[in-house]
Enzyme design. Structure first.
Site, mmCIF file in Angstrom:
data_model
loop_
_atom_site.group_PDB
_atom_site.id
_atom_site.type_symbol
_atom_site.label_atom_id
_atom_site.label_comp_id
_atom_site.label_asym_id
_atom_site.label_seq_id
_atom_site.Cartn_x
_atom_site.Cartn_y
_atom_site.Cartn_z
ATOM 1 N N PRO A 20 -19.273 -8.506 -2.912
ATOM 2 C CA PRO A 20 -17.825 -8.384 -3.025
ATOM 3 C C PRO A 20 -17.212 -9.256 -4.124
ATOM 4 C CG PRO A 20 -18.435 -9.601 -1.056
ATOM 5 C CD PRO A 20 -19.695 -8.997 -1.602
ATOM 6 N N ASN A 21 -16.238 -8.656 -4.769
ATOM 7 C CA ASN A 21 -15.410 -9.294 -5.812
ATOM 8 C C ASN A 21 -16.138 -9.495 -7.134
ATOM 9 O OD1 ASN A 21 -13.076 -9.624 -4.119
ATOM 10 N ND2 ASN A 21 -14.176 -11.248 -3.072
ATOM 11 N N HIS A 41 -26.549 -17.052 -7.948
ATOM 12 C CA HIS A 41 -25.103 -17.309 -7.970
ATOM 13 C C HIS A 41 -24.709 -17.791 -9.355
ATOM 14 C CE1 HIS A 41 -24.735 -16.789 -3.681
ATOM 15 N NE2 HIS A 41 -25.849 -17.489 -3.561
ATOM 16 N N ARG A 63 -19.417 -26.982 -4.685
ATOM 17 C CA ARG A 63 -18.092 -26.429 -4.389
ATOM 18 C C ARG A 63 -17.697 -26.739 -2.934
ATOM 19 N NH1 ARG A 63 -17.766 -20.413 -6.412
ATOM 20 N NH2 ARG A 63 -15.540 -20.869 -6.024
ATOM 21 N N ALA A 95 -19.430 -13.717 -1.370
ATOM 22 C CA ALA A 95 -19.023 -14.465 -0.176
ATOM 23 C C ALA A 95 -19.861 -14.115 1.054
ATOM 24 C CB ALA A 95 -17.549 -14.195 0.106
ATOM 25 N N ASN A 143 -26.869 -11.178 -5.740
ATOM 26 C CA ASN A 143 -25.743 -12.089 -5.578
ATOM 27 C C ASN A 143 -24.838 -11.462 -4.522
ATOM 28 O OD1 ASN A 143 -23.494 -13.683 -5.704
ATOM 29 N ND2 ASN A 143 -23.263 -13.593 -7.930
ATOM 30 N N GLU A 180 -32.204 -14.905 -4.646
ATOM 31 C CA GLU A 180 -30.741 -14.933 -4.565
ATOM 32 C C GLU A 180 -30.189 -15.678 -5.779
ATOM 33 O OE1 GLU A 180 -28.849 -15.543 -0.767
ATOM 34 O OE2 GLU A 180 -27.786 -17.269 -1.588
ATOM 35 N N ARG A 239 -11.565 -12.495 -12.767
ATOM 36 C CA ARG A 239 -11.566 -13.374 -11.599
ATOM 37 C C ARG A 239 -11.947 -14.803 -11.981
ATOM 38 N NH1 ARG A 239 -16.315 -13.349 -7.035
ATOM 39 N NH2 ARG A 239 -15.307 -14.850 -5.652
ATOM 40 N N TYR A 256 -16.305 -18.527 -13.083
ATOM 41 C CA TYR A 256 -17.279 -17.437 -13.207
ATOM 42 C C TYR A 256 -17.470 -16.919 -14.633
ATOM 43 C CZ TYR A 256 -16.722 -17.395 -8.140
ATOM 44 O OH TYR A 256 -16.690 -17.760 -6.815
HETATM 45 C C1 DQA Z 1 -20.750 -16.545 -5.914
HETATM 46 C C2 DQA Z 1 -20.416 -17.774 -5.057
HETATM 47 C C3 DQA Z 1 -19.757 -17.367 -3.751
HETATM 48 O O1 DQA Z 1 -19.428 -18.523 -2.984
HETATM 49 C C4 DQA Z 1 -18.482 -16.597 -4.021
HETATM 50 O O2 DQA Z 1 -17.915 -16.160 -2.805
HETATM 51 C C5 DQA Z 1 -18.713 -15.450 -4.962
HETATM 52 C C6 DQA Z 1 -19.520 -15.687 -6.148
HETATM 53 C C7 DQA Z 1 -21.306 -16.938 -7.302
HETATM 54 O O3 DQA Z 1 -21.900 -16.086 -7.950
HETATM 55 O O4 DQA Z 1 -21.120 -18.074 -7.740
HETATM 56 O O5 DQA Z 1 -18.163 -14.372 -4.788
HETATM 57 O O6 DQA Z 1 -21.742 -15.792 -5.258
#
Ligand code: DQA
Length: 144
Positions: free
Chosen positions: A9-10, A98, A105, A75, A72, A96, A17, A22
């Site tokens: 998501p996102n 990020h 964070r 959240a 990835n 995984e 964003r 990011y």
């Molecule tokens: C993320 C880190 C997560 O905490 C966050 O909710 C994201 C992006 C990252 O790529 O740094 O959506 O996965």
């Protein structure tokens, strides 16, 4: 190698964003960069904002032709027992990734439910995290 990449998501909003966290690249930019860097691999990109759709995508990887997964989960990393349970069914190597360093964070980002059932976690290198993730999966496949 056939590698499957999941973005949760996102992450479809990358570029717009929180660029300080990011970066300014869009998800499409990152995907093109990976295709350029790994011309010998078949990369399949999947993005969804829905937990169920991600669970179903992982189900489709069970007994599939894919050799590895780089994911990835956004959240959902920190909350999704459903994605974690689906990952446990996978026999292929999973890394995984990020963009941000989740451990530097907010405290709620320090826990990764999905990372605990992955082979490893790469966090904090921006879009390079995906490059490192692919290299890590390659190594796991070669040494299997
Ligand atoms: C993320 C880190 C997560 O905490 C966050 O909710 C994201 C992006 C990252 O790529 O740094 O959506 O996965």
């Amino acid at each position: 190698m056939k590698l499957f990449l999941i973005n949760g998501p996102n992450l479809n909003m990358l570029g717009k964003r929180d660029p300080e966290q990011y970066g300014t690249d869009t998800l499409a930019d990152i995907q093109s960069m990976l295709e350029e860097q790994f011309p010998d691999h078949e990369l399949t990109f999947f993005q969804s904002n829905g937990e169920g759709a991600i669970v179903s995508a992982i189900h489709d990887l069970v007994n599939s032709e894919y050799d590895g997964l780089i994911a990835n989960f956004g959240a959902y990393t920190h909350t999704s027992v459903a994605i974690r349970d689906a990952l446990e069914m996978l026999a292929i190597p999973t890394v995984e990734v990020h963009l941000s360093n989740i451990h530097a964070r907010e405290e709620f980002r320090h826990q990764t439910l999905t990372g605990a059932v992955s082979n490893g976690i790469i966090a904090g290198f921006g879009k390079e995290s995906y490059v490192l993730g692919i290299r890590a999966v390659e190594g796991l496949i070669r040494n299997a």
